[in-house]
Design a protein around this motif. Structure first.
Motif, PDB file in Angstrom:
ATOM      1  N   ILE A 198      75.448  64.305   1.554  1.00  0.00           N
ATOM      2  CA  ILE A 198      74.940  62.937   1.558  1.00  0.00           C
ATOM      3  C   ILE A 198      74.168  62.700   0.262  1.00  0.00           C
ATOM      4  N   VAL A 199      74.560  61.688  -0.470  1.00  0.00           N
ATOM      5  CA  VAL A 199      73.771  61.195  -1.595  1.00  0.00           C
ATOM      6  C   VAL A 199      73.626  59.698  -1.385  1.00  0.00           C
ATOM      7  N   ALA A 200      72.390  59.238  -1.234  1.00  0.00           N
ATOM      8  CA  ALA A 200      72.142  57.822  -0.961  1.00  0.00           C
ATOM      9  C   ALA A 200      71.036  57.334  -1.886  1.00  0.00           C
ATOM     10  N   SER A 201      71.300  56.221  -2.552  1.00  0.00           N
ATOM     11  CA  SER A 201      70.374  55.707  -3.558  1.00  0.00           C
ATOM     12  C   SER A 201      69.970  54.280  -3.227  1.00  0.00           C
ATOM     13  N   GLY A 202      68.717  53.945  -3.552  1.00  0.00           N
ATOM     14  CA  GLY A 202      68.267  52.574  -3.342  1.00  0.00           C
ATOM     15  C   GLY A 202      68.297  52.172  -1.886  1.00  0.00           C
ATOM     16  N   ASN A 203      68.796  50.974  -1.605  1.00  0.00           N
ATOM     17  CA  ASN A 203      68.806  50.464  -0.232  1.00  0.00           C
ATOM     18  C   ASN A 203      69.590  51.339   0.732  1.00  0.00           C
ATOM     19  N   THR A 204      70.648  51.994   0.241  1.00  0.00           N
ATOM     20  CA  THR A 204      71.477  52.791   1.152  1.00  0.00           C
ATOM     21  C   THR A 204      70.750  54.038   1.653  1.00  0.00           C
ATOM     22  N   SER A 205      69.652  54.421   1.003  1.00  0.00           N
ATOM     23  CA  SER A 205      68.919  55.605   1.459  1.00  0.00           C
ATOM     24  C   SER A 205      68.198  55.371   2.780  1.00  0.00           C
ATOM     25  N   SER A 206      68.178  54.138   3.269  1.00  0.00           N
ATOM     26  CA  SER A 206      67.607  53.878   4.593  1.00  0.00           C
ATOM     27  C   SER A 206      68.574  54.249   5.709  1.00  0.00           C
ATOM     28  N   LEU A 207      69.809  54.627   5.339  1.00  0.00           N
ATOM     29  CA  LEU A 207      70.801  55.073   6.322  1.00  0.00           C
ATOM     30  C   LEU A 207      70.720  56.593   6.417  1.00  0.00           C
ATOM     31  N   PRO A 208      70.245  57.151   7.539  1.00  0.00           N
ATOM     32  CA  PRO A 208      70.065  58.609   7.623  1.00  0.00           C
ATOM     33  C   PRO A 208      71.323  59.401   7.310  1.00  0.00           C
ATOM     34  N   HIS A 209      72.496  58.876   7.689  1.00  0.00           N
ATOM     35  CA  HIS A 209      73.757  59.565   7.409  1.00  0.00           C
ATOM     36  C   HIS A 209      74.647  58.699   6.523  1.00  0.00           C
ATOM     37  N   ALA A 210      74.075  58.236   5.429  1.00  0.00           N
ATOM     38  CA  ALA A 210      74.824  57.389   4.505  1.00  0.00           C
ATOM     39  C   ALA A 210      76.020  58.130   3.924  1.00  0.00           C
ATOM     40  N   VAL A 211      77.078  57.388   3.641  1.00  0.00           N
ATOM     41  CA  VAL A 211      78.259  57.939   2.980  1.00  0.00           C
ATOM     42  C   VAL A 211      78.163  57.606   1.496  1.00  0.00           C
ATOM     43  N   PRO A 212      78.251  58.610   0.617  1.00  0.00           N
ATOM     44  CA  PRO A 212      78.143  58.337  -0.823  1.00  0.00           C
ATOM     45  C   PRO A 212      79.164  57.310  -1.278  1.00  0.00           C
ATOM     46  N   GLY A 213      78.700  56.369  -2.078  1.00  0.00           N
ATOM     47  CA  GLY A 213      79.576  55.318  -2.586  1.00  0.00           C
ATOM     48  C   GLY A 213      79.621  55.327  -4.100  1.00  0.00           C
ATOM     49  N   ARG A 214      80.026  54.202  -4.660  1.00  0.00           N
ATOM     50  CA  ARG A 214      80.168  54.095  -6.110  1.00  0.00           C
ATOM     51  C   ARG A 214      78.935  53.488  -6.782  1.00  0.00           C
ATOM     52  N   ASN A 215      77.828  53.417  -6.029  1.00  0.00           N
ATOM     53  CA  ASN A 215      76.597  52.912  -6.614  1.00  0.00           C
ATOM     54  C   ASN A 215      76.037  53.921  -7.615  1.00  0.00           C
ATOM     55  N   VAL A 216      75.682  53.449  -8.794  1.00  0.00           N
ATOM     56  CA  VAL A 216      74.963  54.290  -9.745  1.00  0.00           C
ATOM     57  C   VAL A 216      73.554  54.501  -9.211  1.00  0.00           C
ATOM     58  N   LEU A 217      73.007  55.698  -9.427  1.00  0.00           N
ATOM     59  CA  LEU A 217      71.664  55.983  -8.927  1.00  0.00           C
ATOM     60  C   LEU A 217      70.698  54.883  -9.361  1.00  0.00           C
ATOM     61  N   ALA A 218      70.061  54.291  -8.358  1.00  0.00           N
ATOM     62  CA  ALA A 218      69.171  53.168  -8.633  1.00  0.00           C
ATOM     63  C   ALA A 218      67.931  53.647  -9.371  1.00  0.00           C
ATOM     64  N   GLU A 219      67.568  52.924 -10.415  1.00  0.00           N
ATOM     65  CA  GLU A 219      66.397  53.310 -11.204  1.00  0.00           C
ATOM     66  C   GLU A 219      65.127  52.888 -10.484  1.00  0.00           C
ATOM     67  N   ASN A 220      64.131  53.781 -10.501  1.00  0.00           N
ATOM     68  CA  ASN A 220      62.820  53.511  -9.891  1.00  0.00           C
ATOM     69  C   ASN A 220      62.943  53.206  -8.397  1.00  0.00           C
ATOM     70  N   ALA A 221      63.889  53.867  -7.734  1.00  0.00           N
ATOM     71  CA  ALA A 221      64.125  53.639  -6.304  1.00  0.00           C
ATOM     72  C   ALA A 221      64.409  54.979  -5.629  1.00  0.00           C
ATOM     73  N   PRO A 222      64.281  55.035  -4.295  1.00  0.00           N
ATOM     74  CA  PRO A 222      64.486  56.307  -3.591  1.00  0.00           C
ATOM     75  C   PRO A 222      65.914  56.838  -3.732  1.00  0.00           C
ATOM     76  N   VAL A 223      66.020  58.142  -3.829  1.00  0.00           N
ATOM     77  CA  VAL A 223      67.302  58.848  -3.747  1.00  0.00           C
ATOM     78  C   VAL A 223      67.146  59.954  -2.700  1.00  0.00           C
ATOM     79  N   VAL A 224      68.075  60.020  -1.765  1.00  0.00           N
ATOM     80  CA  VAL A 224      68.071  61.055  -0.727  1.00  0.00           C
ATOM     81  C   VAL A 224      69.325  61.901  -0.884  1.00  0.00           C
ATOM     82  N   ILE A 225      69.147  63.215  -0.961  1.00  0.00           N
ATOM     83  CA  ILE A 225      70.275  64.152  -1.008  1.00  0.00           C
ATOM     84  C   ILE A 225      70.134  65.120   0.161  1.00  0.00           C
ATOM     85  N   ASP A 226      71.107  65.110   1.040  1.00  0.00           N
ATOM     86  CA  ASP A 226      71.164  66.037   2.173  1.00  0.00           C
ATOM     87  C   ASP A 226      72.376  66.925   1.942  1.00  0.00           C
TER      88      ASP A 226
END
Length: 366
Positions: A198-226
């Motif tokens: 799981i790699v979730a950046s920005g708004n998508t990091s609020s999804l506990p089991h987010a599916v990695p998408g084509r979003n570039v890592l959001a600057e100055n925003a949360p990133v979650v890696i599980d």
């Protein structure tokens, strides 16, 4: 691994349930009892079954594709090939062994396969008994050898994260980062990923089991890696959260709350306490900080040959922890429209506390 001791314990359980034998189909259970490493890739029983009798006979029933592997890995098991199909083989084998009652893993057996087993039982006058969690209960408390295997898997997982984290450019997409983490696991000797990273950046990091998408890592925003990997059959599971760029006061506040919750739960772990009390130790920190509605999952779970095992570390669980269990501690806060933060380490339950298997924790304290 001492497979003979495990088989002896299993036979003791069979005797207690007045069963002549058991069919073992779950890949993790087959590996635990025999050393046979084949996996089914989601299709039950395709790579083989163990038939273990109470009186001492052990068989591995498989087909030509797995014969060489089975003979090499499952020492002490007689490998039988299903040249005419599994049920044709069982139809002749079970009566020859004098089997009148046979258990099978109902929680891992396809419904269609169970129907055929019951039909076979009627034809042969054999009682087919559904079993749930018989071998899994044996796997709850890990041996020293198992804990060492898990420790190595955890350390390798950390090394993969550290290398990839240090090389971040900020131009990666979520899916590119997830793919790179998986590739680095394999390059460093892992058998495979323990689950889809799981790699979730920005708004998508609020999804506990987010599916990695084509979003570039959001600057100055949360990133979650599980992320987790499998090494020598044993799993690791770790979640890291960070802010790519500059963390604002809100991020720092929430990260610190989650970290305090994680440390409170870790401090609560020891042999004899309930799983629920460990969950509540973390949950109270988050609730008291005003974020209770944003933490909706259990605080952890067991890890071993499977990445999700018992015990479940949830608020409702009254199960007592035992020394030698390996569990995750992973509280989180997830705020729709902003993002999420989850921190996850793996610990070994000890008599007087716990041992954190994750050694790279200093960077968490921000």
């Amino acid at each position: 691994m001492d497979y003979s001791a495990r088989l002896a314990l299993l036979r003791k359980s069979l005797a207690g349930k007045k069963l002549d034998a058991i069919l073992v189909s779950r890949p993790e259970n087959r590996r635990y009892l025999s050393g046979y490493t084949a996996t089914d890739h989601g299709i039950s029983e395709t790579s083989g079954l163990l038939l273990i009798t109470r009186k001492g006979s052990t068989f591995l029933l498989t087909d030509f594709r797995y014969r060489e592997q089975a003979e090499r890995e499952a020492r002490g098991f007689k490998v039988l090939l299903n040249t005419k199909g599994l049920f044709h083989q069982l139809k002749s084998l079970l009566p020859d062994l004098g089997i009148t009652s046979l258990g099978f893993e109902s929680d891992y057996t396809l419904h269609s396969t169970a129907d055929k087993l019951f039909g076979l039982g009627r034809d042969l006058a054999i009682k087919m008994i559904p079993l749930n969690g018989l071998v899994e209960k044996m796997r709850l408390v890990k041996s020293k050898d198992e804990i060492e295997c898990i420790r190595q898997a955890v350390h390798l997982n950390e090394q993969v994260f550290q290398k990839t984290f240090k090389q971040l450019s900020g131009r990666e997409t979520e899916i590119e980062l997830a793919l790179e983490l998986g590739a680095e696991m394999r390059r460093r000797g892992a058998e495979r990923e323990g689950f889809d990273t799981i790699v979730a950046s920005g708004n998508t990091s609020s999804l506990p089991h987010a599916v990695p998408g084509r979003n570039v890592l959001a600057e100055n925003a949360p990133v979650v890696i599980d992320m987790g990997l499998v090494l020598n059959g044993y799993c690791s599971d770790m979640t890291r959260s960070f802010c790519y760029g500059t963390a604002d006061t809100r991020y720092l506040e929430i990260h610190r709350i989650v970290r305090r919750a994680q440390l409170a739960a870790i401090s609560a772990v020891r042999s004899g306490v309930s799983a629920g009390s460990v969950d509540m130790a973390a949950r109270k920190i988050i609730v008291d900080a005003g974020y209770g509605k944003h933490f909706g999952h259990a605080v952890g779970h067991g890890v071993g040959l499977a990445v999700h095992e018992e015990p479940r570390i949830s608020a409702k669980s009254r199960k007592k922890l035992k020394a030698g269990m390996v569990i995750t501690i992973e509280p989180g806060i997830y705020i729709p429209g902003w993002g999420g933060i989850r921190l996850e380490d793996m610990v070994v339950v000890r008599e007087d506390g716990c041992e954190n298997l994750n050694t790279d924790t200093t960077w968490l304290d921000i």
